[in-house]
Scaffold this active site. Structure first.
Site, PDB file in Angstrom:
ATOM      1  N   LYS A 160       0.853  -1.209   0.000  1.00  0.00           N
ATOM      2  CA  LYS A 160       0.000   0.000   0.000  1.00  0.00           C
ATOM      3  C   LYS A 160       0.876   1.242   0.000  1.00  0.00           C
ATOM      4  CE  LYS A 160       0.922   1.406   4.436  1.00  0.00           C
ATOM      5  NZ  LYS A 160       1.761   2.567   4.736  1.00  0.00           N
ATOM      6  N   ASP A 194      -2.164  -1.682  10.506  1.00  0.00           N
ATOM      7  CA  ASP A 194      -2.378  -1.629   9.051  1.00  0.00           C
ATOM      8  C   ASP A 194      -3.067  -2.889   8.520  1.00  0.00           C
ATOM      9  OD1 ASP A 194      -1.260   0.841   8.686  1.00  0.00           O
ATOM     10  OD2 ASP A 194       0.675   0.108   7.972  1.00  0.00           O
TER      11      ASP A 194
HETATM   12  P1  ATP Z   1       4.291  -0.036   7.854  1.00  0.00           P
HETATM   13  O1  ATP Z   1       4.071   0.713   6.562  1.00  0.00           O
HETATM   14  O2  ATP Z   1       3.092  -0.894   8.264  1.00  0.00           O
HETATM   15  O3  ATP Z   1       4.846   0.787   8.976  1.00  0.00           O
HETATM   16  P2  ATP Z   1       6.772  -1.045   6.876  1.00  0.00           P
HETATM   17  O4  ATP Z   1       6.590  -1.181   5.391  1.00  0.00           O
HETATM   18  O5  ATP Z   1       7.447   0.200   7.334  1.00  0.00           O
HETATM   19  O6  ATP Z   1       5.365  -1.181   7.560  1.00  0.00           O
HETATM   20  P3  ATP Z   1       7.456  -3.808   7.140  1.00  0.00           P
HETATM   21  O7  ATP Z   1       8.067  -4.115   5.809  1.00  0.00           O
HETATM   22  O8  ATP Z   1       6.101  -4.302   7.378  1.00  0.00           O
HETATM   23  O9  ATP Z   1       7.566  -2.240   7.448  1.00  0.00           O
HETATM   24  O10 ATP Z   1       8.502  -4.355   8.247  1.00  0.00           O
HETATM   25  C1  ATP Z   1       8.460  -3.890   9.563  1.00  0.00           C
HETATM   26  C2  ATP Z   1       9.214  -4.878  10.425  1.00  0.00           C
HETATM   27  O11 ATP Z   1       8.483  -6.098  10.474  1.00  0.00           O
HETATM   28  C3  ATP Z   1      10.599  -5.204   9.900  1.00  0.00           C
HETATM   29  O12 ATP Z   1      11.516  -4.916  10.913  1.00  0.00           O
HETATM   30  C4  ATP Z   1      10.577  -6.686   9.611  1.00  0.00           C
HETATM   31  O13 ATP Z   1      11.741  -7.337  10.072  1.00  0.00           O
HETATM   32  C5  ATP Z   1       9.371  -7.214  10.392  1.00  0.00           C
HETATM   33  N1  ATP Z   1       8.635  -8.288   9.665  1.00  0.00           N
HETATM   34  C6  ATP Z   1       8.057  -9.347  10.234  1.00  0.00           C
HETATM   35  N2  ATP Z   1       7.440 -10.111   9.324  1.00  0.00           N
HETATM   36  C7  ATP Z   1       7.614  -9.528   8.128  1.00  0.00           C
HETATM   37  C8  ATP Z   1       7.198  -9.846   6.798  1.00  0.00           C
HETATM   38  N3  ATP Z   1       6.470 -10.934   6.511  1.00  0.00           N
HETATM   39  N4  ATP Z   1       7.558  -9.000   5.809  1.00  0.00           N
HETATM   40  C9  ATP Z   1       8.260  -7.876   6.099  1.00  0.00           C
HETATM   41  N5  ATP Z   1       8.680  -7.539   7.333  1.00  0.00           N
HETATM   42  C10 ATP Z   1       8.361  -8.352   8.357  1.00  0.00           C
END
Ligand code: ATP
Length: 312
Positions: free
Chosen positions: A25, A164
């Protein structure tokens, strides 16, 4: 949701494998309000899901055991082999695993699963890669294990794991999300959007960005953006893009500032950081323009570049 057993007359699994697509997203609008007594910030955000996605496959395993295999599928999404290693946890720390465990606990399900994840969405990027994988796991295992939970029940479970996650269980590609993100109003938007997205090498953790965020007095409302989207007026949409977290991310991460300056020079119709960063997107007039800008951005080596669209 009641934290006791939701449902379960154990049923035989019929499916051999279930596959789910987990879209990323971006936030076209993100307003952060004051911190609530429970520690969460009150949010108002307009989220849209993207063509860029992870893929998950679920297969039955004997007993209640869980097994997770993660593949780096980024080359297929346009990232070169020189990309930094994929920093996604394998095992119980992965949100996919947590979602599967939560479903077992709450339904009393005595079935196991092998979870296979093809990861394309950049991690810690503001694209909610972990959340969408968790949502896809709730949907996929609900089918594999014949649990019969409704989307609403899955959303309530998802909200326990992350703010989210309910958006990805709304069944719609666009929604206005309030509260800590879990109060969803799906939106019907006639406008398809073409985006070019850059993930710089540096990432930011969401709590770090929220801690640095100092919302400054009157903020734009989301209604003019929704009206612009409904009217299909891209220029008006671009003017109303907003992210309260961007100044905080800029203060923590020079790459975000560099991307803002780079996008300003390239003049897509609009540009913004997504979520808590560090991904930055340009809103383009069409996919041809998004591809042209992607070529320029790739040549400038500002990060990993994706072209994708929002099917509103
Ligand atoms: P948001 O936009 O919801 O804040 P984000 O895109 O910034 O999320 P994610 O990629 O969801 O961040 O990753 C956040 C943390 O979650 C990372 O530190 C990662 O190690 C952990 N994590 C756990 N499971 C997953 C997964 N399936 N895919 C990605 N990250 C994961």
């Amino acid at each position: 949701m009641d934290s006791k057993v939701l449902f379960h007359e154990p049923q035989a699994t019929t499916a051999v494998a279930v596959r789910e697509t987990a879209p990323a997203k971006v936030n076209l609008f993100l307003n952060v309000e004051t911190k609530r007594p429970d520690g969460y910030h009150e949010l108002e955000t307009l989220m849209v899901s993207l063509g860029l996605h992870d893929t998950l496959e679920f297969r039955p395993l004997p007993g209640e055991s869980l097994e997770l295999v993660a593949h780096d599928a980024r080359t297929a999404a346009g990232l070169g082999p020189s990309s930094p290693p994929l920093e996604v946890p394998v095992g119980p720390a992965n949100l996919v695993w947590k979602a599967a465990q939560l479903l077992q606990e709450r339904t009393g399900c005595r079935l196991g699963a092998r979870l296979e994840l093809w990861k394309r969405i950049p991690v810690a990027a503001g694209l909610a890669g972990g959340s969408t994988d968790a949502a896809a796991t709730l949907r996929g295992l609900n089918r594999l294990w014949n649990l019969g939970l409704s989307l609403e029940e899955l959303r309530e479970l998802g909200a326990e794991l992350g703010s989210d996650i309910p958006f990805f269980l709304s069944g719609r590609p666009a929604a206005l999300c309030r509260g800590r993100g879990e109060l969803i109003t799906p939106l019907d938007l006639p406008l398809g959007l073409a985006l070019v997205i850059v993930k710089p090498a540096a990432g930011l953790s969401t709590p770090q960005v929220f801690r640095a965020c100092r919302p400054q007095g009157p903020h734009p409302g989301v209604e003019p953006l929704i009206a612009a989207l409904k009217q299909g007026c891209l220029a008006a949409v671009a003017q109303r893009l907003h992210n309260t977290l961007q100044p905080a991310a800029e203060s923590l991460c020079p790459s975000v500032v560099l991307l803002k300056e780079t996008f300003s020079r390239l003049s897509p119709v609009g540009h913004l950081m997504s979520g808590s960063g560090t991904c930055y997107f340009g809103l383009c007039r069409n996919l041809a323009e998004a591809r042209r800008l992607a070529g320029v951005l790739q040549a400038q080596r500002v990060g990993s570049v994706f072209v994708t669209s929002v099917a509103c």
